[in-house]
Design a protein around this motif. Structure first.
Motif, PDB file in Angstrom:
ATOM      1  N   LEU A  43       5.675  11.334  -1.201  1.00 25.10           N
ATOM      2  CA  LEU A  43       5.816  11.864  -2.564  1.00 25.10           C
ATOM      3  C   LEU A  43       7.162  11.502  -3.167  1.00 25.10           C
ATOM      4  CD1 LEU A  43       4.534  15.553  -2.685  1.00 25.10           C
ATOM      5  CD2 LEU A  43       3.571  13.570  -3.820  1.00 25.10           C
TER       6      LEU A  43
ATOM      7  N   ALA B 221       7.374   7.922  -3.918  1.00 25.16           N
ATOM      8  CA  ALA B 221       6.572   7.570  -5.099  1.00 25.16           C
ATOM      9  C   ALA B 221       7.286   7.969  -6.382  1.00 25.16           C
ATOM     10  CB  ALA B 221       5.205   8.246  -5.016  1.00 25.16           C
ATOM     11  N   SER B 222       8.050   9.062  -6.332  1.00 26.76           N
ATOM     12  CA  SER B 222       8.721   9.524  -7.545  1.00 26.76           C
ATOM     13  C   SER B 222       9.857   8.580  -7.951  1.00 26.76           C
ATOM     14  CB  SER B 222       9.260  10.935  -7.350  1.00 26.76           C
ATOM     15  OG  SER B 222      10.356  10.900  -6.460  1.00 26.76           O
ATOM     16  N   ARG B 223      10.324   7.760  -7.001  1.00 23.77           N
ATOM     17  CA  ARG B 223      11.393   6.806  -7.344  1.00 23.77           C
ATOM     18  C   ARG B 223      10.845   5.390  -7.416  1.00 23.77           C
ATOM     19  NH1 ARG B 223      14.711   9.832  -3.122  1.00 23.77           N
ATOM     20  NH2 ARG B 223      15.704  11.452  -4.358  1.00 23.77           N
ATOM     21  N   GLU B 224       9.513   5.289  -7.449  1.00 28.76           N
ATOM     22  CA  GLU B 224       8.825   4.002  -7.422  1.00 28.76           C
ATOM     23  C   GLU B 224       9.232   3.121  -8.596  1.00 28.76           C
ATOM     24  OE1 GLU B 224       6.744   1.302  -5.907  1.00 28.76           O
ATOM     25  OE2 GLU B 224       6.061   3.210  -5.077  1.00 28.76           O
ATOM     26  N   THR B 225       9.546   1.887  -8.317  1.00 29.33           N
ATOM     27  CA  THR B 225       9.861   0.958  -9.405  1.00 29.33           C
ATOM     28  C   THR B 225       8.830  -0.168  -9.479  1.00 29.33           C
ATOM     29  OG1 THR B 225      11.324  -0.197  -7.907  1.00 29.33           O
ATOM     30  CG2 THR B 225      12.337   1.361  -9.440  1.00 29.33           C
ATOM     31  N   LEU B 226       7.746  -0.056  -8.739  1.00 28.94           N
ATOM     32  CA  LEU B 226       6.670  -1.053  -8.741  1.00 28.94           C
ATOM     33  C   LEU B 226       7.160  -2.435  -8.337  1.00 28.94           C
ATOM     34  CD1 LEU B 226       4.386  -0.305 -11.779  1.00 28.94           C
ATOM     35  CD2 LEU B 226       4.325   0.581  -9.463  1.00 28.94           C
ATOM     36  N   ASP B 227       7.912  -2.467  -7.278  1.00 28.23           N
ATOM     37  CA  ASP B 227       8.322  -3.734  -6.696  1.00 28.23           C
ATOM     38  C   ASP B 227       7.068  -4.532  -6.326  1.00 28.23           C
ATOM     39  OD1 ASP B 227       9.237  -5.761  -5.183  1.00 28.23           O
ATOM     40  OD2 ASP B 227      10.298  -4.537  -3.704  1.00 28.23           O
ATOM     41  N   GLU B 228       6.939  -5.713  -6.919  1.00 26.39           N
ATOM     42  CA  GLU B 228       5.676  -6.437  -6.735  1.00 26.39           C
ATOM     43  C   GLU B 228       5.581  -7.176  -5.414  1.00 26.39           C
ATOM     44  OE1 GLU B 228       4.204  -8.574 -10.135  1.00 26.39           O
ATOM     45  OE2 GLU B 228       5.104  -7.092 -11.467  1.00 26.39           O
TER      46      GLU B 228
ATOM     47  N   VAL C 291       5.790  -5.584  -2.664  1.00 27.23           N
ATOM     48  CA  VAL C 291       5.112  -4.670  -1.751  1.00 27.23           C
ATOM     49  C   VAL C 291       3.635  -5.050  -1.689  1.00 27.23           C
ATOM     50  CG1 VAL C 291       4.456  -2.271  -1.371  1.00 27.23           C
ATOM     51  CG2 VAL C 291       6.706  -2.806  -2.293  1.00 27.23           C
TER      52      VAL C 291
ATOM     53  N   GLU D 187      -0.314  -4.706  -1.315  1.00 26.09           N
ATOM     54  CA  GLU D 187      -1.274  -3.655  -1.609  1.00 26.09           C
ATOM     55  C   GLU D 187      -2.145  -3.412  -0.390  1.00 26.09           C
ATOM     56  OE1 GLU D 187      -3.563  -3.360  -5.385  1.00 26.09           O
ATOM     57  OE2 GLU D 187      -2.618  -5.305  -5.653  1.00 26.09           O
ATOM     58  N   GLU D 188      -2.432  -2.148  -0.163  1.00 26.59           N
ATOM     59  CA  GLU D 188      -3.321  -1.845   0.947  1.00 26.59           C
ATOM     60  C   GLU D 188      -4.566  -1.176   0.411  1.00 26.59           C
ATOM     61  OE1 GLU D 188      -0.914   0.501   3.495  1.00 26.59           O
ATOM     62  OE2 GLU D 188       0.437  -1.179   3.895  1.00 26.59           O
ATOM     63  N   THR D 189      -5.592  -1.141   1.245  1.00 30.18           N
ATOM     64  CA  THR D 189      -6.806  -0.443   0.876  1.00 30.18           C
ATOM     65  C   THR D 189      -6.480   1.031   0.658  1.00 30.18           C
ATOM     66  OG1 THR D 189      -8.034  -1.952   2.237  1.00 30.18           O
ATOM     67  CG2 THR D 189      -9.157   0.054   1.599  1.00 30.18           C
ATOM     68  N   ASP D 190      -6.999   1.584  -0.427  1.00 24.64           N
ATOM     69  CA  ASP D 190      -6.722   2.978  -0.763  1.00 24.64           C
ATOM     70  C   ASP D 190      -7.613   3.888   0.078  1.00 24.64           C
ATOM     71  OD1 ASP D 190      -6.482   5.487  -1.862  1.00 24.64           O
ATOM     72  OD2 ASP D 190      -6.431   4.769  -3.927  1.00 24.64           O
TER      73      ASP D 190
END
Lengths: 340, 334
Positions: free
Chosen positions: A253, A256-263, A265, A267-270
């Motif tokens: 959590l 996620a609150s400091r997430e800057t959407l570094d591309e 990273v 992606e994994e299956t949700d």
């Protein structure tokens, strides 16, 4: 002694698919002068905790175990008659959807005045004056005129302020606020939360603030409790939780609150399916989503005190939990220790 | 650069029962988005941003204005042409719990647009559905689940898969992550960014969450009471807001890492009703910098820097900066 002390609260809800274990041993204290934030995902049991304490559960939900002591008296086992005398007087509630919570057929001033008369025995004239003062205190301009308004004539922010005035009129010791600013404009949200904080600081009352907004928690709360699948998985001060989260769910959590959407990273299956409350897994409820999960996590989870009132419900609450490499070795060791 | 979506002078009024004056939900808005880019549309609830999004897709009929999608004039389309056009432009809704039928299996939800807009055989539809699931990073078995068995984040991925089913060029994303839990929000945003990169889709990204808009948008437009009051490159508008409303909005955003004491610009009161709007700047009734000429006419966008404009009459003379109120005490852990 804490103003509100919830101990091992368990609530079951009857559903067509069986009994949902909605609260599974919630323990939480709220002291005077403090705002305690309650956060967690949809269905984690935040609102249910509040409704259980207030004695407002629907017919399908039942407290099966636990107590919620307010000034030393258990609210759960108390008669509905006595609880009704407390609600609106010493314990007040502010809900989301304020227009829905107000009576559409009576003016807002009358609703506030009647609450004041009923619980504090104020006279008709005094109650009316108190209501107008309460409206002024929550920042409503021209309160005498606004008191004559009906719920449908108010904007969302205005209705929310009326609800706060209604909650404050009898100077409650405890306010339970369930998402009080969700859906309001940011500029209005700031006004409302400033007001709540100022009242707590000035009067020594306490607030249990249910929210999903970590920004609100970080700026307005003293302590915070994190819920997952009907349990509090971690609690501590703002500095402890945001600076040094110990439970993997809290860590996710806060990250996620400091997430800057570094591309970069990947992606994994949700796989974030909510836990099935009718058929909860043994041990830790978070283990199917947890990057640190090990065999030991299927066994009962200890609540670990990590210092200064900071507690986490986890087999791996140490610093190791923040470093997957180190955690792996702890895990291997633990598995060996409790292995088959 | 070719403009992919271009709307000019959009006005949308709604008549209200018991009131002769209509609500002016959108009051003359221009929207221009180049192909493959994202315009972030920011504003509080009731500012008209969702109405703008629906007008662009002609889910609502604008009262005035023009909407072009590539070389197509969307508002001139006859019903049959419009029906076929709907495969090219789709919408993702705010609340996936509300917008998906709880009694439909996920498979039917995802395959429905294929049935409406394509003549694929059932077996080809199944293959496409499986492909869509891989695209949004879900497993094929999720197709056989019901909505209540999935998390909000997973459901929103389904909403996105459904919107993508017909290979659209343009998506209106109406608060796609606002009702999602924080733990899954970033995953959905990351998914959207990758889809745009891989498929070259144009986005209108509607949100009241400034952090999200900052992460997603190339350009940002700020709406207040049906009017765009500021627009420009995302970093410019969010980093150097010029309109008093944008300044107040940005200063009210709550960081999870409050540093010491926060300085804030406070706006008194609340947004007036969009019925019977007075002439002039929509913020005039709340703005601490208001002066007489603010009430005369809606100010045009004055250029601040290239591509960055703010609709405040004080911008040309540089007297548009709100006085800071504060410092506002921050609660620190004791």
């Amino acid at each position: 002694m804490a103003l509100l002390s919830i101990k091992d609260l368990r609530v079951h809800i009857a559903t067509p698919n069986g009994t949902a274990h909605a609260l599974n041993g919630v323990s939480l204290d709220v002291d005077e002068h403090e705002i305690v934030g309650l956060i967690g995902e949809t269905g984690a049991g935040k609102s249910l905790t509040a409704w259980s304490v207030l004695g407002l559960l629907g017919p399908r939900a039942r407290v099966v175990e636990g107590t919620a002591e307010f000034e030393g008296t258990d609210l759960v086992s108390m008669s509905e008659r006595r609880r009704r005398r407390l609600r609106g007087k010493d314990v007040a509630v502010i809900v989301q959807n304020p227009r829905g919570a107000l009576d559409p057929l009576r003016s807002v001033g009358r609703q506030i005045a009647e609450t004041n008369r009923r619980h504090r025995g104020a006279g008709r004239k005094a109650a009316k004056e108190n209501a107008i003062r309460a409206l002024r205190d929550v920042g409503i301009s021209d309160p005498a005129r606004r008191a004559k308004a009906f719920a449908h004539q108010l904007s969302g922010g205005m209705a929310q302020r009326v609800l706060i005035a209604l909650a404050m009129i009898n100077e409650p010791k405890l306010i339970i606020a369930d998402e009080p600013t969700t859906g309001l404009d940011l500029t209005v949200q700031a006004q409302i939360l400033d007001l709540l904080r100022a009242r707590v600081d000035a009067t020594g009352s306490a607030v249990l603030l249910i929210t999903h907004d970590l920004g609100v928690v970080a700026n307005y709360c003293d302590r915070v409790a994190v819920m997952f699948a009907g349990r509090i998985v971690e609690q501590g001060t703002i500095a402890q939780i945001f600076g040094n989260p110990r439970h993997p769910y809290t860590q996710a959590l806060v990250k996620a609150s400091r997430e800057t959407l570094d591309e970069t990273v990947s992606e994994e299956t949700d796989r974030s399916e909510p836990p099935n409350l009718v058929d909860l897994p043994s041990g830790c409820h978070y283990r199917f989503r947890c990057p640190l999960a090990a065999d030991v996590c299927a066994t009962p989870v200890p609540e670990v005190e990590v210092g200064g009132g900071h507690r986490a419900l986890c087999h791996f609450p140490g610093d190791a939990a923040r470093d997957p490499g180190a955690a792996a070795s702890v895990r291997a060791e633990t598995v060996e220790r409790v292995g088959p | 650069m070719s403009e992919h979506i271009e709307a000019r002078g959009i006005v949308k009024t709604f008549s209200v029962r018991g009131s002769r004056a209509p609500v002016r939900a959108v009051n003359g808005v221009d929207i221009v988005i180049p192909r493959g880019r994202t315009l972030g549309l920011v504003g509080e609830s009731g500012s008209g941003k969702s109405t703008v999004g629906r007008c662009l897709l002609r889910l609502l009929e604008p009262t005035e204005g023009t909407v072009r999608h590539g070389e197509h004039d969307v508002l001139a389309m006859k019903p049959e042409t419009l029906r076929r056009h709907r495969a090219r432009a789709a919408m993702v809704f705010q609340d996936p719990y509300e917008s998906l039928n709880p009694r439909m299996r996920i498979r039917s939800v995802v395959e429905e647009p294929l049935m409406l807009h394509t003549d694929l055989e059932p077996s080809a539809r199944r293959r496409r559905a499986a492909e869509l699931m891989r695209l949004v990073r879900l497993e094929e078995f999720h197709l056989d689940r019901f909505p209540h068995e999935l998390s909000g984040g997973q459901l929103q991925r389904i909403g996105i898969a459904r919107a993508l089913a017909t290979d659209p060029e343009f998506l209106v994303l109406d608060e796609p992550t606002s009702s999602l839990d924080l733990s899954v929000r970033a995953g959905v945003l990351r998914l959207l960014k990758r889809l745009q990169r891989e498929l070259g889709i144009t986005f209108l990204f509607i949100s009241h969450d400034l952090t999200t808009v900052a992460a997603m948008s190339d350009e940002v437009a700020v709406m207040y009471l049906g009017t765009v009051i500021e627009k420009g490159p995302a970093a410019e508008v969010l980093g150097n807001p010029q309109h008093p409303y944008s300044q107040a909005l940005l200063s009210a955003a709550l960081s999870v890492d409050p540093e010491g004491r926060r300085v804030r610009h406070v706006l008194e009161g609340e947004t007036p009703s969009p019925v019977d709007l007075p002439p002039g700047c929509p913020l005039a009734s709340r703005c601490p910098l208001v002066r007489n000429d603010c009430r005369l006419a809606v100010p045009p966008l004055f250029e601040v820097s290239e591509g960055h404009g703010a609709a405040c009459v004080r911008v040309p003379e540089g007297t548009n900066v709100l006085p800071a109120v504060g410092p506002v005490p921050i609660v620190t852990a004791s």
